[in-house]
Scaffold this motif. Structure first.
Motif, PDB file in Angstrom:
ATOM      1  N   SER A 111       0.823  -1.223   0.000  1.00  0.00           N
ATOM      2  CA  SER A 111       0.000   0.000   0.000  1.00  0.00           C
ATOM      3  C   SER A 111       0.853   1.268   0.000  1.00  0.00           C
ATOM      4  O   SER A 111       0.329   2.360  -0.254  1.00  0.00           O
ATOM      5  N   GLY A 112       2.134   1.143   0.319  1.00  0.00           N
ATOM      6  CA  GLY A 112       3.000   2.327   0.250  1.00  0.00           C
ATOM      7  C   GLY A 112       3.510   2.811   1.599  1.00  0.00           C
ATOM      8  O   GLY A 112       4.036   3.919   1.706  1.00  0.00           O
ATOM      9  N   LYS A 113       3.409   1.967   2.626  1.00  0.00           N
ATOM     10  CA  LYS A 113       3.838   2.370   3.974  1.00  0.00           C
ATOM     11  C   LYS A 113       5.331   2.701   3.994  1.00  0.00           C
ATOM     12  O   LYS A 113       5.750   3.724   4.526  1.00  0.00           O
ATOM     13  N   THR A 114       6.130   1.803   3.411  1.00  0.00           N
ATOM     14  CA  THR A 114       7.580   2.004   3.439  1.00  0.00           C
ATOM     15  C   THR A 114       7.963   3.254   2.651  1.00  0.00           C
ATOM     16  O   THR A 114       8.770   4.066   3.121  1.00  0.00           O
ATOM     17  N   GLN A 115       7.354   3.420   1.474  1.00  0.00           N
ATOM     18  CA  GLN A 115       7.689   4.588   0.646  1.00  0.00           C
ATOM     19  C   GLN A 115       7.351   5.878   1.387  1.00  0.00           C
ATOM     20  O   GLN A 115       8.109   6.847   1.343  1.00  0.00           O
ATOM     21  N   LEU A 116       6.239   5.861   2.095  1.00  0.00           N
ATOM     22  CA  LEU A 116       5.827   7.040   2.853  1.00  0.00           C
ATOM     23  C   LEU A 116       6.842   7.354   3.955  1.00  0.00           C
ATOM     24  O   LEU A 116       7.282   8.485   4.124  1.00  0.00           O
ATOM     25  N   CYS A 117       7.250   6.310   4.680  1.00  0.00           N
ATOM     26  CA  CYS A 117       8.186   6.522   5.792  1.00  0.00           C
ATOM     27  C   CYS A 117       9.542   6.999   5.285  1.00  0.00           C
ATOM     28  O   CYS A 117      10.152   7.890   5.877  1.00  0.00           O
ATOM     29  N   LEU A 118      10.017   6.384   4.192  1.00  0.00           N
ATOM     30  CA  LEU A 118      11.314   6.801   3.659  1.00  0.00           C
ATOM     31  C   LEU A 118      11.273   8.263   3.240  1.00  0.00           C
ATOM     32  O   LEU A 118      12.207   9.026   3.501  1.00  0.00           O
ATOM     33  N   THR A 119      10.161   8.667   2.626  1.00  0.00           N
ATOM     34  CA  THR A 119      10.057  10.057   2.165  1.00  0.00           C
ATOM     35  C   THR A 119      10.004  11.013   3.357  1.00  0.00           C
ATOM     36  O   THR A 119      10.687  12.040   3.364  1.00  0.00           O
ATOM     37  N   VAL A 120       9.206  10.657   4.373  1.00  0.00           N
ATOM     38  CA  VAL A 120       9.102  11.548   5.541  1.00  0.00           C
ATOM     39  C   VAL A 120      10.456  11.617   6.258  1.00  0.00           C
ATOM     40  O   VAL A 120      10.909  12.702   6.654  1.00  0.00           O
ATOM     41  N   ALA A 121      11.136  10.462   6.380  1.00  0.00           N
ATOM     42  CA  ALA A 121      12.459  10.450   7.029  1.00  0.00           C
ATOM     43  C   ALA A 121      13.411  11.372   6.263  1.00  0.00           C
ATOM     44  O   ALA A 121      14.133  12.180   6.866  1.00  0.00           O
ATOM     45  N   ALA A 122      13.399  11.267   4.936  1.00  0.00           N
ATOM     46  CA  ALA A 122      14.283  12.099   4.110  1.00  0.00           C
ATOM     47  C   ALA A 122      13.927  13.581   4.279  1.00  0.00           C
ATOM     48  O   ALA A 122      14.813  14.418   4.482  1.00  0.00           O
ATOM     49  N   ASN A 123      12.640  13.905   4.240  1.00  0.00           N
ATOM     50  CA  ASN A 123      12.216  15.307   4.349  1.00  0.00           C
ATOM     51  C   ASN A 123      12.588  15.904   5.701  1.00  0.00           C
ATOM     52  O   ASN A 123      13.072  17.038   5.776  1.00  0.00           O
ATOM     53  N   VAL A 124      12.359  15.141   6.772  1.00  0.00           N
ATOM     54  CA  VAL A 124      12.646  15.670   8.118  1.00  0.00           C
ATOM     55  C   VAL A 124      14.157  15.828   8.309  1.00  0.00           C
ATOM     56  O   VAL A 124      14.631  16.851   8.806  1.00  0.00           O
ATOM     57  N   ALA A 125      14.922  14.829   7.856  1.00  0.00           N
ATOM     58  CA  ALA A 125      16.382  14.897   8.017  1.00  0.00           C
ATOM     59  C   ALA A 125      16.965  16.048   7.192  1.00  0.00           C
ATOM     60  O   ALA A 125      17.927  16.700   7.612  1.00  0.00           O
TER      61      ALA A 125
END
Ligand SMILES: Nc1ncnc2c1ncn2[C@@H]1O[C@H](COP(=O)(O)OP(=O)(O)OP(=O)(O)O)[C@@H](O)[C@H]1O
Length: 327
Positions: A111-125
Motif C-alpha cells: 500500500s506504500g507504507k515504506t515509501q511514505l516513511c522513507l520520504t518523511v524520514a528524508a524530508n525531516v532529516a
C-alpha cells in the motif's frame, strides 16, 4: 512498587523494615494500605513515627494532580509539529507529526507504507539538524531508494550525503534486539536530550509474528512492555514515534446481509472492515492510527485517520507514490 529502604525516611530503621517484612509488608504500597496502629505494633515504631513515615511516603511517591493549564503550557513549550514535507499529509495531521505522540501507519502489503516513511524520514532529516531513527525489522531498508528520494529534492551532493548521515538505520532481527535498542535510545536521550525527534519502527508485526498463536499470554506481556517503553520515550523525551503495522481486510458478511440497496433487489455490497495486526491490546496504544490504501490510479493513495486522540476520525488526504518519493 518501590521496596522499603532506610533512605526513604529517617524514622524507618533497618529493624523496622525487618519487622514489617516478617508480616509480608515489603513495599511503599504495602505500608500505605495498612492501618497505622497495626503498622506501629508490627514495626515496633512509635505511632507518631508511623504517621511521619506515611506522610513522607505519600509526599515522595504519590503522583500529584496537575492543573490543565500547566499541561497545556508544557505542551506549547516542549511539543512541536514535525512537517512531513508532504503538503496534504501535513494538513491532515494539523501541521505534521506531533512530538510526544505515537502514530501508527497501517495498510495492506504494497500500500506504500515504506515509501511514505522513507520520504518523511528524508524530508525531516533534510530540514532538521537532528537525527531520524529508522528501525528496520524487515531487513529491507534501501539506502539506494532514500538516496534517490533525496537527490530528487536536493541537487547538492554534499547536502544529500550529510542528510543521509542523519538517518540512522538500525537492523533488528527479533523482539529482544528491538527492545534493547529502544532501551538504549531512552538512556541516550536522558544523557543528551533532544538529539532525535522522530523514530520509525518498520514494522512491528515482523518481530511479533513468532510469538503469536500458541502462548498468547507471552506475546501480550512482550507487547505490553514494548508499548510502555515506546510511550515513555515519546512522552518523556518529546519524540514522535511512527510504528508501521500490517492491516488485513475482512468482509463482514453478517453486516453485508443487513445492508439493503436502494431498490432492495440487487445484492448489497459487502462491508469491508480494516483490521490492523497485533490485536486488541495494541489497538489502543498509538495516539493516532492512519490507514493507507490504494485508490484511483496505481500511484494514488488515500490516507485516512481511523483513530486519534486529537484529529477527526474519517478525515483523509490523498498522496502519490512516485519515483521521486511520496508527494
Ligand atoms: N522507485 C519507485 N518508484 C515508484 N514507485 C515505487 C518505487 N518503489 C516502490 N514503489 C511503489 O510503492 C509501492 C510499494 O510500496 P511499499 O513498499 O511502501 O509498500 P508497503 O505497504 O510497505 O508493503 P509491505 O507491507 O509489503 O512492505 C508499489 O506500488 C510500488 O510500485
Amino acid at each position: 512498587m518501590a521496596k522499603l529502604s532506610t533512605t526513604m525516611c529517617q524514622v524507618l530503621t533497618k529493624a523496622a523494615i525487618e519487622n514489617l517484612g516478617q508480616r509480608k509488608i515489603y513495599s511503599v504500597v504495602d505500608v500505605l494500605q495498612e492501618d497505622p496502629k497495626k503498622l506501629a505494633s508490627i514495626s515496633k515504631l512509635d505511632f507518631k513515627d508511623v504517621i511521619v513515615l506515611r506522610q513522607t511516603l505519600i509526599t515522595n511517591f504519590s503522583p500529584f494532580p496537575r492543573q490543565g493549564l500547566d499541561a497545556y503550557n508544557e505542551l506549547l513549550s516542549q511539543c512541536s509539529y514535525l512537517s512531513s514535507g508532504i503538503e496534504s499529509l501535513d494538513s491532515l495531521l494539523g501541521g505534521g507529526f506531533l512530538t510526544g505522540k505515537v502514530y501508527e501507519i497501517c495498510g495492506v502489503s504494497g500500500s506504500g507504507k515504506t515509501q511514505l516513511c522513507l520520504t518523511v524520514a528524508a524530508n525531516v532529516a533534510l530540514r532538521m539538524k537532528k537525527s531520524v531513527h529508522f528501525i528496520d525489522t524487515k531487513l529491507d531498508f534501501s539506502g539506494k531508494r532514500i538516496h534517490s528520494i533525496l537527490e530528487a529534492k536536493e541537487s547538492n551532493e554534499e547536502v544529500v550525503g550529510s542528510t543521509m548521515e542523519k538517518i540512522l538505520v538500525t537492523r533488528v532481527h527479533c523482539y529482544n534486539e528491538l527492545y534493547n535498542f529502544l532501551y538504549h535510545l531512552k538512556n541516550e536521550l536522558v544523557r543528551e536530550p533532544g538529539t532525535t525527534r522522530l523514530v520509525f519502527i518498520e514494522s512491528l508485526p515482523a518481530v511479533f509474528f513468532q510469538y503469536m498463536g500458541a502462548n498468547n499470554l507471552d506475546s501480550l506481556g512482550l507487547l505490553n512492555s514494548l508499548a510502555s517503553l515506546i510511550k515513555y520515550i515519546a512522552h518523556e523525551h518529546f519524540v514522535a514515534i511512527v510504528v508501521i503495522n500490517l492491516a488485513s481486510m475482512w468482509v463482514e458478511e453478517e453486516s453485508a446481509s443487513l445492508v439493503q440497496n436502494e431498490d432492495e433487489t440487487a445484492p448489497s455490497a459487502p462491508i469491508i472492515d480494516v483490521k490492523p495486526a497485533l490485536g486488541k491490546y495494541w489497538a489502543h496504544v498509538p495516539n493516532t492510527r492512519l490507514y493507507i490504501e490504494q485508490c484511483g490510479n496505481s500511484t494514488e493513495r488515500k490516507i485516512t485517520v481511523i483513530k486519534s486522540t486529537h484529529l477527526a476520525t474519517g478525515s483523509f488526504c490523498k498522496i502519490s507514490v512516485l519515483s521521486e518519493g511520496v508527494k
